[in-house]
Design a protein around this motif. Sequence first.
Motif, mmCIF file in Angstrom:
data_model
loop_
_atom_site.group_PDB
_atom_site.id
_atom_site.type_symbol
_atom_site.label_atom_id
_atom_site.label_comp_id
_atom_site.label_asym_id
_atom_site.label_seq_id
_atom_site.Cartn_x
_atom_site.Cartn_y
_atom_site.Cartn_z
ATOM 1 N N ARG A 1 0.951 -1.206 -0.055
ATOM 2 C CA ARG A 1 0.088 0.118 0.022
ATOM 3 C C ARG A 1 0.860 1.341 0.070
ATOM 4 O O ARG A 1 0.711 2.317 -0.691
ATOM 5 N N GLY A 2 2.065 1.046 0.579
ATOM 6 C CA GLY A 2 3.028 2.220 0.662
ATOM 7 C C GLY A 2 3.489 2.665 -0.784
ATOM 8 O O GLY A 2 3.673 3.880 -1.126
ATOM 9 N N PHE A 3 3.791 1.330 -1.315
ATOM 10 C CA PHE A 3 4.221 1.738 -2.728
ATOM 11 C C PHE A 3 3.118 2.345 -3.798
ATOM 12 O O PHE A 3 3.587 3.211 -4.589
ATOM 13 N N ARG A 4 2.080 1.939 -3.503
ATOM 14 C CA ARG A 4 1.187 2.444 -4.325
ATOM 15 C C ARG A 4 0.736 3.837 -4.062
ATOM 16 O O ARG A 4 0.704 4.943 -4.743
ATOM 17 N N ALA A 5 0.752 4.177 -2.577
ATOM 18 C CA ALA A 5 0.702 5.540 -1.905
ATOM 19 C C ALA A 5 1.581 6.444 -2.537
ATOM 20 O O ALA A 5 1.661 7.679 -2.838
ATOM 21 N N ALA A 6 3.122 5.891 -2.622
ATOM 22 C CA ALA A 6 3.968 6.886 -2.996
ATOM 23 C C ALA A 6 4.127 7.095 -4.668
ATOM 24 O O ALA A 6 4.922 7.747 -5.130
ATOM 25 N N GLY A 7 3.229 6.114 -5.530
ATOM 26 C CA GLY A 7 3.065 6.244 -6.873
ATOM 27 C C GLY A 7 4.125 5.582 -7.406
ATOM 28 O O GLY A 7 4.590 5.896 -8.701
ATOM 29 N N LEU A 8 4.696 4.464 -6.866
ATOM 30 C CA LEU A 8 5.523 3.433 -7.438
ATOM 31 C C LEU A 8 4.978 2.928 -8.720
ATOM 32 O O LEU A 8 3.607 2.778 -8.690
ATOM 33 N N VAL A 9 5.633 2.396 -9.682
ATOM 34 C CA VAL A 9 5.357 1.815 -10.809
ATOM 35 C C VAL A 9 5.461 0.306 -10.801
ATOM 36 O O VAL A 9 6.402 -0.286 -10.539
ATOM 37 N N SER A 10 4.162 -0.384 -10.993
ATOM 38 C CA SER A 10 4.196 -2.138 -11.013
ATOM 39 C C SER A 10 5.110 -2.457 -12.035
ATOM 40 O O SER A 10 4.537 -1.892 -13.382
ATOM 41 N N ILE A 11 5.814 -3.334 -12.087
ATOM 42 C CA ILE A 11 6.530 -3.910 -13.382
ATOM 43 C C ILE A 11 6.413 -5.430 -13.383
ATOM 44 O O ILE A 11 6.773 -6.185 -12.222
ATOM 45 N N ASP A 12 6.027 -6.051 -14.378
ATOM 46 C CA ASP A 12 5.759 -7.515 -14.509
ATOM 47 C C ASP A 12 6.765 -7.948 -15.467
ATOM 48 O O ASP A 12 6.622 -7.905 -16.695
ATOM 49 N N ARG A 13 7.978 -8.446 -14.813
ATOM 50 C CA ARG A 13 9.135 -8.958 -15.641
ATOM 51 C C ARG A 13 8.779 -10.031 -16.529
ATOM 52 O O ARG A 13 9.321 -10.099 -17.466
ATOM 53 N N ALA A 14 7.775 -10.842 -16.033
ATOM 54 C CA ALA A 14 7.361 -11.685 -17.094
ATOM 55 C C ALA A 14 6.878 -11.467 -18.404
ATOM 56 O O ALA A 14 6.877 -12.293 -19.372
ATOM 57 N N ARG A 15 6.376 -10.313 -18.424
ATOM 58 C CA ARG A 15 5.597 -9.674 -19.859
ATOM 59 C C ARG A 15 6.684 -9.212 -20.833
ATOM 60 O O ARG A 15 6.316 -8.805 -21.796
ATOM 61 N N GLY A 16 7.941 -9.232 -20.505
ATOM 62 C CA GLY A 16 8.981 -8.733 -21.509
ATOM 63 C C GLY A 16 8.834 -7.449 -22.011
ATOM 64 O O GLY A 16 8.824 -6.253 -21.276
#
Length: 242
Positions: free
Chosen positions: A114-129
């Motif tokens: 929740r802290g990551f989302r609150a701070a505006g971090l970007v989710s990365i799905d490494r499996a998606r290349g």
Amino acid sequence: MLHLLKRLALLIVGPLLFLFICLAPHFCEGRKGFRAWYWRLVPRACGWLLWFLSIRVQISPEAVARMASDDNSIFAVNHRSHLDGFALLSNVPTEKWVTFGAKKEFFSNFFVGRGFRAAGLVSIDRARGSDALRHLAQAVRDMPSRRSLILFPEGTRSRSEGLAPFKAGVVIVARDAGRSIRPVVIAGSDALLPRDRKLPKPGTIRIDVLESFDCDAEAEVNDDLERLQAGMSNAYEALLRS
């Protein structure tokens, strides 16, 4: 003796600060202005952590000024140790906002997600290349121009004395998002916290912020990548000599 006392104090203060940063979004995320307040707290916390560890960051006023005036960019930062992010964040001026990409698995973690989302971090799905790069570029396009995504073009902590070969992602994302690249060079952090060490030694980390790097849309991606790495490698060697 002072180093020892500060580290003992960190054993008490550190966990409390970590819990506060992790749990604050669970109670305050819906309040107006929370993200601005929360994201300003994170760099301060990084500075406090380095102080308790007796680690000093050496950065020139000119380098700080380049960050303060930076706009519409992506930060490209070399990676020497786990101290790099703390050292950089603790010196980002209030005029500039930065954020990181993080593996999507972290966003489902109760303590940090929740802290990551609150701070505006970007989710990365490494499996998606390649899809992950397009997702990153879109996330950057959606950001205000004063906010910059921090990317580590080496992909991981370098094991060599110099900079490891750069991966193309930083140039691809910058081109797709229509942004310049702001090179940031860090030296000395690996001497304080090498891979085989759990706790860092006291000492100094040096940071330099270079002039903005504009990609050449008419050139091959590898050409831009070579130019970027050459400039950052020269700056890194200069920091080692300073």
